[in-house]
Design a protein around this motif. Structure first.
Motif, PDB file in Angstrom:
ATOM      1  N   GLN A  96      -9.626  -4.482  -3.029  1.00  0.00           N
ATOM      2  CA  GLN A  96      -9.876  -5.900  -3.106  1.00  0.00           C
ATOM      3  C   GLN A  96      -9.171  -6.591  -1.822  1.00  0.00           C
ATOM      4  OE1 GLN A  96      -8.882  -6.796  -7.120  1.00  0.00           O
ATOM      5  NE2 GLN A  96     -10.816  -6.219  -7.750  1.00  0.00           N
ATOM      6  N   SER A  97      -8.689  -6.040  -0.904  1.00  0.00           N
ATOM      7  CA  SER A  97      -8.160  -6.724   0.119  1.00  0.00           C
ATOM      8  C   SER A  97      -8.066  -5.982   1.342  1.00  0.00           C
ATOM      9  CB  SER A  97      -6.517  -7.314   0.037  1.00  0.00           C
ATOM     10  OG  SER A  97      -6.400  -7.751  -1.371  1.00  0.00           O
ATOM     11  N   GLU A 101      -4.712  -8.666   5.112  1.00  0.00           N
ATOM     12  CA  GLU A 101      -4.576  -9.603   4.079  1.00  0.00           C
ATOM     13  C   GLU A 101      -3.440  -9.399   3.068  1.00  0.00           C
ATOM     14  OE1 GLU A 101      -9.398 -10.891   3.348  1.00  0.00           O
ATOM     15  OE2 GLU A 101      -8.481  -9.245   2.120  1.00  0.00           O
ATOM     16  N   LEU A 102      -3.122  -7.897   2.849  1.00  0.00           N
ATOM     17  CA  LEU A 102      -2.183  -7.440   2.173  1.00  0.00           C
ATOM     18  C   LEU A 102      -0.610  -7.876   2.908  1.00  0.00           C
ATOM     19  CD1 LEU A 102      -3.055  -4.170   0.377  1.00  0.00           C
ATOM     20  CD2 LEU A 102      -2.564  -6.376  -0.605  1.00  0.00           C
ATOM     21  N   ARG A 105       0.080 -11.413   2.684  1.00  0.00           N
ATOM     22  CA  ARG A 105       0.496 -11.840   1.308  1.00  0.00           C
ATOM     23  C   ARG A 105       2.162 -11.138   0.968  1.00  0.00           C
ATOM     24  NH1 ARG A 105      -3.839  -9.914  -2.748  1.00  0.00           N
ATOM     25  NH2 ARG A 105      -2.319 -10.217  -4.375  1.00  0.00           N
TER      26      ARG A 105
END
Ligand SMILES: [Zn+2]
Length: 164
Positions: A96-97, A101-102, A105
């Motif tokens: 989902q990423s 993006e991970l 985060r």
């Protein structure tokens, strides 16, 4: 007081009625399972298996990594494994990423740079599953007599469906 007190206390309770000591490390149902670390997955119970039945290897995404292959080779030759199930799942965070993006985060959570940390995200889950099953089937130390299947676990219904 430590962060582990409740768990160690629960273990004392577990050990008070423990009777598994006579088992060896062989997978009694001949099963090895590669699946995700996701806490919604109960790999034994979802397949009707019990204590002592299966070898279980877990990582983010349930991928057949080099470590997973190492475990499967040991399982097949030394620990009674005759069938291998690769079981990723629906709504997996690794699908989902993007890696960027991970990293963003994690960096925000950690408060330090995370750009060096690999995250093995999965762009196409079915393609990844096909590749993972192929890796097991084509491994020179895993004989053709070992059954290898690729499955998807649905975290909403509890169903495991064969895909590969
Ligand atoms: Zn997952």
């Amino acid at each position: 007081m430590t962060a582990f007190d409740d768990l160690v206390a629960a273990n004392r309770e577990y050990a008070s009625t423990f009777s598994g000591g006579e088992f060896d490390g062989v997978a009694r149902a001949g099963a090895a399972i590669v699946t995700c670390m996701d806490s919604r997955i109960d790999p034994l119970r979802m397949l009707g298996l019990h204590y002592g039945d299966a070898k279980i290897f877990r990582n983010p995404g349930g991928r057949v990594s080099p470590d997973a292959l190492e475990a499967l080779v040991l399982g097949v030759h030394l620990l009674g494994v005759t069938r291998v199930l690769v079981i990723p799942h629906t709504r997996c965070a690794m699908t989902q990423s993007t890696e960027a993006e991970l990293r963003e985060r994690i960096a925000a959570s950690a408060g330090v740079d995370a750009s060096w940390q690999p995250f093995h995200v999965i762009a196409d889950q079915l393609a990844a599953l096909e590749e993972d099953v192929r890796k097991v089937r084509s491994h020179p130390l895993i004989p053709e007599s070992v059954a290898v299947g690729g499955f998807l676990y649905d975290v909403d219904t509890g169903l495991v469906e064969r895909r590969v």
